[in-house]
Design a protein around this motif. Structure first.
Motif, mmCIF file in Angstrom:
data_model
loop_
_atom_site.group_PDB
_atom_site.id
_atom_site.type_symbol
_atom_site.label_atom_id
_atom_site.label_comp_id
_atom_site.label_asym_id
_atom_site.label_seq_id
_atom_site.Cartn_x
_atom_site.Cartn_y
_atom_site.Cartn_z
ATOM 1 N N LYS A 77 155.350 87.083 92.144
ATOM 2 C CA LYS A 77 156.547 87.921 91.996
ATOM 3 C C LYS A 77 156.835 88.124 90.505
ATOM 4 C CE LYS A 77 157.055 88.119 96.360
ATOM 5 N NZ LYS A 77 158.171 87.764 97.195
ATOM 6 N N TYR A 81 162.961 88.748 90.040
ATOM 7 C CA TYR A 81 163.130 87.679 91.027
ATOM 8 C C TYR A 81 163.573 86.361 90.391
ATOM 9 C CZ TYR A 81 160.382 90.617 94.235
ATOM 10 O OH TYR A 81 159.917 91.628 95.020
ATOM 11 N N LEU A 92 159.722 79.929 99.689
ATOM 12 C CA LEU A 92 158.714 80.902 100.128
ATOM 13 C C LEU A 92 158.814 82.248 99.412
ATOM 14 C CD1 LEU A 92 156.398 81.042 102.153
ATOM 15 C CD2 LEU A 92 157.978 82.054 103.783
ATOM 16 N N TRP A 100 152.732 78.542 97.538
ATOM 17 C CA TRP A 100 153.108 79.571 98.511
ATOM 18 C C TRP A 100 152.257 79.448 99.780
ATOM 19 C CZ3 TRP A 100 150.134 83.568 100.554
ATOM 20 C CH2 TRP A 100 150.832 84.376 101.472
ATOM 21 N N ARG A 104 153.818 78.799 103.409
ATOM 22 C CA ARG A 104 153.717 79.867 104.409
ATOM 23 C C ARG A 104 153.126 79.288 105.701
ATOM 24 N NH1 ARG A 104 155.127 85.734 104.568
ATOM 25 N NH2 ARG A 104 154.117 86.335 106.469
ATOM 26 N N GLU A 283 167.634 85.451 102.354
ATOM 27 C CA GLU A 283 166.849 86.580 102.888
ATOM 28 C C GLU A 283 167.356 87.028 104.246
ATOM 29 O OE1 GLU A 283 164.233 88.315 100.442
ATOM 30 O OE2 GLU A 283 164.107 88.696 102.573
ATOM 31 N N THR A 287 170.147 91.323 104.121
ATOM 32 C CA THR A 287 169.137 92.325 104.497
ATOM 33 C C THR A 287 169.503 92.970 105.836
ATOM 34 O OG1 THR A 287 167.941 90.458 105.407
ATOM 35 C CG2 THR A 287 167.100 91.347 103.334
ATOM 36 N N ARG A 354 155.559 92.959 91.525
ATOM 37 C CA ARG A 354 154.537 91.926 91.335
ATOM 38 C C ARG A 354 154.147 91.806 89.872
ATOM 39 N NH1 ARG A 354 155.532 91.143 95.818
ATOM 40 N NH2 ARG A 354 154.264 91.362 97.682
ATOM 41 N N PRO A 411 159.066 98.722 105.588
ATOM 42 C CA PRO A 411 160.360 98.122 105.235
ATOM 43 C C PRO A 411 160.275 96.601 105.092
ATOM 44 C CG PRO A 411 160.348 98.741 107.552
ATOM 45 C CD PRO A 411 159.095 99.309 106.936
ATOM 46 N N ARG A 417 151.977 88.935 101.829
ATOM 47 C CA ARG A 417 153.346 88.520 101.455
ATOM 48 C C ARG A 417 154.399 89.322 102.185
ATOM 49 N NH1 ARG A 417 154.665 85.088 96.347
ATOM 50 N NH2 ARG A 417 156.080 84.144 97.831
ATOM 51 N N CYS A 419 157.242 90.182 105.194
ATOM 52 C CA CYS A 419 158.446 89.446 105.569
ATOM 53 C C CYS A 419 158.148 88.519 106.747
ATOM 54 C CB CYS A 419 159.526 90.442 105.962
ATOM 55 S SG CYS A 419 161.007 89.647 106.587
HETATM 56 C C1 HEM Z 1 166.241 94.139 107.982
HETATM 57 C C2 HEM Z 1 165.963 92.930 107.614
HETATM 58 C C3 HEM Z 1 164.914 92.514 106.613
HETATM 59 C C4 HEM Z 1 164.175 93.283 105.762
HETATM 60 C C5 HEM Z 1 164.213 94.795 105.566
HETATM 61 C C6 HEM Z 1 163.307 92.373 105.036
HETATM 62 C C7 HEM Z 1 162.379 92.775 104.083
HETATM 63 C C8 HEM Z 1 161.554 91.919 103.391
HETATM 64 C C9 HEM Z 1 160.613 92.336 102.381
HETATM 65 C C10 HEM Z 1 160.389 93.777 101.915
HETATM 66 C C11 HEM Z 1 159.982 91.229 101.927
HETATM 67 C C12 HEM Z 1 158.920 91.150 100.822
HETATM 68 C C13 HEM Z 1 159.604 90.787 99.532
HETATM 69 C C14 HEM Z 1 158.689 90.800 98.332
HETATM 70 O O1 HEM Z 1 157.496 91.035 98.410
HETATM 71 O O2 HEM Z 1 159.207 90.517 97.268
HETATM 72 C C15 HEM Z 1 160.527 90.093 102.635
HETATM 73 C C16 HEM Z 1 160.147 88.777 102.448
HETATM 74 C C17 HEM Z 1 160.722 87.704 103.089
HETATM 75 N N1 HEM Z 1 161.672 87.750 104.086
HETATM 76 FE FE1 HEM Z 1 162.509 89.424 104.850
HETATM 77 N N2 HEM Z 1 163.545 91.091 105.450
HETATM 78 C C18 HEM Z 1 164.504 91.129 106.427
HETATM 79 C C19 HEM Z 1 165.010 90.057 107.125
HETATM 80 C C20 HEM Z 1 164.613 88.751 106.967
HETATM 81 C C21 HEM Z 1 165.108 87.637 107.740
HETATM 82 C C22 HEM Z 1 166.103 87.753 108.880
HETATM 83 C C23 HEM Z 1 164.521 86.508 107.242
HETATM 84 C C24 HEM Z 1 164.662 85.069 107.668
HETATM 85 C C25 HEM Z 1 165.180 84.674 108.771
HETATM 86 C C26 HEM Z 1 163.651 86.915 106.166
HETATM 87 C C27 HEM Z 1 162.891 86.060 105.399
HETATM 88 C C28 HEM Z 1 161.995 86.460 104.432
HETATM 89 C C29 HEM Z 1 161.218 85.530 103.621
HETATM 90 C C30 HEM Z 1 161.293 84.006 103.664
HETATM 91 C C31 HEM Z 1 160.409 86.319 102.782
HETATM 92 C C32 HEM Z 1 159.361 85.820 101.782
HETATM 93 C C33 HEM Z 1 158.020 85.769 102.495
HETATM 94 C C34 HEM Z 1 156.858 85.369 101.608
HETATM 95 O O3 HEM Z 1 156.858 85.677 100.418
HETATM 96 O O4 HEM Z 1 155.933 84.752 102.154
HETATM 97 N N3 HEM Z 1 163.721 88.278 106.030
HETATM 98 N N4 HEM Z 1 161.485 90.547 103.524
#
Ligand code: HEM
Length: 472
Positions: A77, A81, A92, A100, A104, A283, A287, A354, A411, A417, A419
Motif C-alpha cells: 500500500k 494509507y 490485513l 500479509w 490473509r 473497513e 464502507t 500501491r 468496487p 488484495r 476485499c
Molecule cells: C460496500 C462495502 C465494502 C467495499 C466497497 C469494500 C471495498 C474494499 C476495497 C476496494 C478493498 C481494497 C483496498 C485496497 O486495495 O487498498 C478492500 C479491502 C478490505 N476490506 Fe473491504 N469493502 C467493503 C466492506 C468490507 C467489510 C464489511 C469488511 C469486513 C467485515 C471489509 C474488510 C476489508 C479488509 C480487511 C480489507 C483488506 C484486505 C487485504 O488487504 O487483504 N470490507 N475493501
C-alpha cells in the motif's frame, strides 16, 4: 532525480524540484474531488502527477487496472494509507509481504459460508430493528447517514467483537461509537491539508491531539472486549463443525473467536488480534454505510426500481412477513443487480493506491520500483465505453447477464488484495435494502438531487441526504 519513463506521460504542469505540488496547496476536499475528475478529462486514463521526487501514475482504464491488480507481488500500500497505521497497526489492510500472506491465510476462514450464516442472524435482527425505527419516523424526511451508520456500526461490532453497542448505553460504549465516527472526520481533515501529512507537525496541531485522544478511547475499548472474550473462551469452542451447518443459526460466532482460536494455535499474538479487530471495525462499517445511504437515495428517486425489488421479495417470500434466509436472498437477482449498480456509481472506496516494489510492464510502458500507482475505481466505473450513459442509474446493466470485462467493475478491488469482507458486505446490503423496500415506499426530498462528493479514502457526500419512508 533519475530519468523515468513515466515522465513522458501527460499530467499537470511539473515545476523543477516541487513537481505539481502547487496544484494542491490549500485545496478543499470538494476541490480535490473535482480536480481529480478534471485531470482525467484533460489527460486521459493514464497520467502522472509528480510531487517532489514521488511519481504517481493515475489509471482509470480496465486493461491497465487488470495488470496492476492481478500482480501477485506488487501488493504494498502507498502513502495515504499510513495515516491509518496509528489506529489499525499493520493489520490485513495495511500489511504487506510475508506478514500479509500469513494474516490473509488466518483470516480467510472468518468469511467462510458457515460463519457468514451466523453473522446473517445479526444482520437479520439489525435490519428488523432499523425497519421498526423507520416506522417511528414514517412520513418525515429522515437524514440517512446517522441512522444508517448506527445500523452498520452495531452490525460490525456484534459480528467482529460479539458486543452489542446499543444494548449497553454506558459511557464507554457511547464514547467508543463517538470516537470511531470522529476519527473518520479527523482523517479527512488531515488528508486534505498537505502540511499535516508530516507526522511531527500533525501531532503538534489540535487536530493531531484530538486524533490521539480518540485513538486512546477506541484502543482501550477494543482491548477490554478482547480480554473479556478471552477470559470466557475455551480452545475448540469456535471451530466450525458439520453439525453447525445443521444447527446453523443457533451458534453465534464473532470474528474475534476465530482469532482467539488462531492464538491458541500460536498463529497470531494478542497485538495481532488487536490489529485485526480494529481493521474490521474500520473497513466494516463506513464502507457499507456509504453504499446504503447513497443507494437508498437512488432507490428513492426511482419508483420503478423500488417496485421491482418489492415484487421480487413478494415472489420469493410470498405474503409471509418473515425475513429472508441467505439462500432466498441469493435468489433475489434483481436486488443484487441494484446493489451492483449502486456500487458502480458510488464505489465506497473510490481509489486505491500501491507502492511499486518490483519493476513491471504496463503493456509497453515500463513502471519502475519506487513509483506509486493510483487506481481510480470511481472514474473506471463511469467510462462510457464500458457503461453507456455512465451517470444514469440502470440496474438492468447487471441484470441482463451481458458479458463484461472482468476488471470493468471492481468496487471490492480484485486480485490477491481484494476485499476479504465482500460477501459479508453484499449480504448486509441485501438484508437491509430488501427489508426497507418490503416495508416502505421511499421518496426523495428533492427529485433528481445528487450530492456533491468529497475526496477522501471513502466516498462521502458533502451534505446530508434526506429520504421519506411511507409504509406500503
Ligand atoms: C460496500 C462495502 C465494502 C467495499 C466497497 C469494500 C471495498 C474494499 C476495497 C476496494 C478493498 C481494497 C483496498 C485496497 O486495495 O487498498 C478492500 C479491502 C478490505 N476490506 Fe473491504 N469493502 C467493503 C466492506 C468490507 C467489510 C464489511 C469488511 C469486513 C467485515 C471489509 C474488510 C476489508 C479488509 C480487511 C480489507 C483488506 C484486505 C487485504 O488487504 O487483504 N470490507 N475493501
Amino acid at each position: 532525480d533519475d530519468e523515468n519513463n513515466l515522465d513522458a506521460l501527460p499530467g499537470p504542469p511539473r515545476h523543477p524540484i516541487i513537481g505539481c505540488a502547487l496544484e494542491f496547496l490549500k485545496i478543499s476536499p470538494r476541490g480535490l474531488f473535482l480536480k481529480m475528475r478534471q485531470y482525467k478529462e484533460d489527460y486521459g486514463d493514464r497520467y502522472v502527477i509528480k510531487m517532489m521526487k514521488r511519481r504517481i501514475l493515475h489509471l482509470s482504464n480496465e486493461k491497465d487496472i487488470e495488470v496492476v491488480l492481478s500482480h501477485s507481488r506488487n501488493i504494498k500500500k502507498s502513502k495515504p494509507y499510513t495515516f491509518l497505521e496509528a489506529w489499525l497497526g499493520t493489520g490485513l489492510l495495511l500489511s504487506s509481504g510475508a506478514k500479509w500472506h500469513r494474516r490473509r491465510k488466518i483470516l480467510t476462514p472468518t468469511f467462510h459460508f458457515n460463519i457468514l450464516r451466523s453473522f446473517a442472524v445479526v444482520m437479520k435482527e439489525r435490519s428488523q430493528h432499523l425497519v421498526e425505527k423507520l416506522k417511528g419516523v414514517e412520513g418525515s424526511e429522515v437524514n440517512l447517514l446517522p441512522v444508517i451508520s448506527d445500523y452498520t456500526l452495531f452490525t460490525i461490532c456484534e459480528t467482529a467483537m460479539g458486543t452489542q453497542l446499543d444494548a449497553d448505553k454506558s459511557s464507554k460504549t457511547v464514547e467508543y461509537k463517538t470516537a470511531i465516527l470522529e476519527i473518520g472526520n479527523l482523517l479527512l481533515g488531515r488528508l486534505t491539508r498537505v502540511w499535516l501529512h508530516n507526522e511531527y507537525l500533525f501531532r503538534k496541531f489540535p487536530i493531531g491531539r484530538r486524533f490521539e485522544d480518540c485513538l486512546k478511547k477506541v484502543h482501550s475499548f477494543a482491548d477490554n472486549v478482547i480480554m473479556e472474550r478471552k477470559k470466557n473462551w475455551k480452545p475448540g469452542q469456535s471451530e466450525v463443525t458439520e453439525d453447525d451447518v445443521l444447527i446453523g443459526e443457533k451458534k453465534r460466532y464473532a470474528m474475534l473467536d476465530l482469532l482467539l482460536e488462531a492464538e491458541a494455535k500460536g498463529e497470531i499474538d494478542l497485538e495481532g488480534i488487536r490489529e485485526e479487530v480494529n481493521t474490521f471495525m474500520f473497513e466494516g462499517h463506513d464502507t457499507t454505510a456509504m453504499a446504503i445511504v447513497l443507494g437508498l437515495m437512488l432507490i428513492a428517486d426511482h419508483e420503478e426500481v423500488q417496485n421491482r425489488i418489492y415484487e421480487e421479495c413478494q415472489k420469493v417470500l410470498g405474503d409471509s412477513d418473515r425475513t429472508p434466509s441467505m439462500s432466498e436472498l441469493a435468489d433475489m437477482k434483481y436486488l443484487e443487480a441494484v446493489i451492483k449498480e449502486i456500487l458502480r456509481l458510488y464505489p465506497s472506496v473510490p481509489f486505491i493506491a500501491r507502492e511499486i516494489t518490483e519493476d513491471f510492464m504496463l503493456d509497453d510502458l515500463p513502471v519502475k520500483k519506487g513509483s506509486e500507482v493510483s487506481i481510480h475505481i470511481y472514474d473506471l466505473h463511469r467510462q462510457p465505453h464500458l457503461f453507456p450513459e455512465p451517470d444514469a442509474f440502470k440496474p438492468d446493466r447487471f441484470y441482463s447477464g451481458a458479458p463484461m470485462h472482468p476488471y470493468a467493475f471492481v468496487p471490492f478491488s480484485a486480485g490477491p488484495r481484494n476485499c476479504i469482507g465482500q460477501r459479508f458486505a453484499m449480504l448486509e446490503m441485501k438484508f437491509v435494502i430488501s427489508a426497507i423496500c418490503r416495508n416502505f415506499r421511499l421518496s426523495p426530498k428533492e427529485k433528481g438531487y445528487r450530492p456533491a462528493l468529497l475526496a477522501d479514502m471513502l466516498i462521502r457526500p458533502e451534505g446530508p441526504i434526506y429520504v421519506k419512508f411511507n409504509r406500503r
